[in-house]
Design an enzyme around this catalytic site. Structure first.
Site: not given
Ligand code: NAP
Ligand code: GDD
Length: 322
Positions: A128, A130, A152
């Site tokens: 990701s 992120e 996460y």
């Protein structure tokens, strides 16, 4: 006929990837968690009958390595796509340990399951954007340093590095797609884009008066999920296992998303959208924008749906549901 095993098949990407692979004549094995109701299978059960007919659902869980060894031995898949995770960033602050157990250790469980089952398959890890978090450069590419900002994101960094480590240690064909945000009418209802497309329609119909959001200034590189699952397949059908950024190269704020969505319904978002501390994160990622030149050059991948088309298609899809 090739066989693909997909974890996270009941999620947004799982449904688009299943559809894509079934149209390529794959047999698709989808791993599903046991639930007290089967309502979470709607994204799969609503696929056209010819597509649904090529999908077999089997019970398993990323936290249960034995269940994955069983599926790997039973079906000997050519390709394994690890899409399952606790994928909500804000919820990862509320359930950090569970998020790590599923998103980080779950991915490791699957890599170990493949290694000990001795199945000759290619593996895709859903990494990701992120992971870039508080990014040091813009746009972000495969060389950009990771600075994860949530439980996460740190779990995704672990899973990403585990996939690379198993490639280097055991010669496994492990590809990692570093995907920037991708949305669709099948997006989960508590991600910001879908929250906006649903509530703007409710306001238009007179069923709601306001939309409460968190950080309206956050900027994301938003693409269409249908375009992004194609890149996953391209990575596993590339000559070598590698890492690829998948993004549109354009970033827009949450406020801009609201502006287009509401004006598509003839409304001014400023009359309805309010900021509520409840939806703020302990640490947010302010801006992400990806550089997908490597995927464009080596895989021939291109995004097809623009930001404005994406917003409108999501609003139209939620309008049509009522
Ligand atoms: P999603 O809609 O939240 O789907 C997540 C899937 O994971 C669901 O099928 C869920 O099953 C399953 N799952 C959760 N915990 C599990 C467990 N313990 N064992 C087995 N399955 C489990 O996510 P998505 O948007 O499709 O994203 C797919 C993947 O890409 C995720 O790993 C996500 O973190 C990653 N990613 C997404 C984006 C994006 O913008 N969408 C961008 C980059 C990376 P239930 O239906 O039973 O809950
Ligand atoms: N969910 C949510 N709800 N987000 C809000 C809200 C709100 O009410 N208001 C503002 N936001 C802001 C968040 O603070 C964040 O900056 C941005 O909108 C996007 O939030 P999400 O839609 O929840 O997505 P995300 O960027 O945190 O994470 C998604 O994309 C990642 C890829 O970068 C998820 O799909 C992750 O699984 C994925 O890895």
């Amino acid at each position: 006929m090739k066989t693909a095993l997909i974890t996270g098949i009941t999620g947004q990407d799982g449904s688009y990837l299943s559809e894509f692979l079934a149209k390529k004549d794959y047999k698709v094995i989808g791993m599903v968690r046991r639930n007290s109701s089967v309502e979470n299978r709607g994204r799969i059960d609503n696929l056209p009958a010819d597509v649904r007919g090529k999908i077999v659902l089997e019970y398993g869980d990323l936290q249960d390595m034995q269940s994955m060894v069983r599926l790997l031995k039973q079906y000997a898949p050519d390709e394994v796509y690890n899409l399952a995770s606790q994928s909500h960033v804000k919820i990862s602050f509320e359930q950090p340990v569970l998020t790590a157990q599923v998103t980080a250790i779950g991915a490791l469980n699957l890599l170990e399951a493949i290694r000990i089952s001795d199945v000759n398959c290619k593996f895709y890890q859903a990494s990701s954007s992120e992971m870039f978090g508080k990014a040091e450069e813009s746009p972000q590419n495969e060389q950009t340093k990771f600075h994860p900002r949530s439980p996460y994101a740190i779990s995704k960094v672990f899973a990403h590095m585990a996939a690379i480590n198993y490639r280097e240690s055991y010669g496994m064909f492990n590809a990692c797609g570093i995907l920037f945000n991708h949305e669709s009418p099948r997006r989960g209802e508590n991600f910001v884009t879908r929250k906006i497309s649903i509530q703007a329609n409710r306001i238009k119909r007179g069923e709601a008066k306001e939309l409460l959001l968190g950080n309206l200034d956050a900027k994301r590189d938003w693409g269409f999920a249908g375009d992004y699952v194609e890149a996953m397949w391209m990575m596993l059908n590339h000559e070598k296992a590698d890492e690829f950024v998948i993004a549109t190269g354009q970033s827009h704020s949450v406020g801009e998303f609201c502006e287009i969505a509401f004006s598509h319904l003839g409304l001014n978002y400023k009359d309805y959208v309010k900021s509520d501390p409840k939806y703020m994160r302990p640490a947010d990622v302010n801006t992400l924008v990806g550089d997908a030149s490597k995927a464009k050059k080596e895989l021939g991948w291109e995004p097809k749906v623009s930001f404005e088309q994406l917003v409108k298609l999501m609003v139209d899809a939620d309008r049509a549901k009522n």
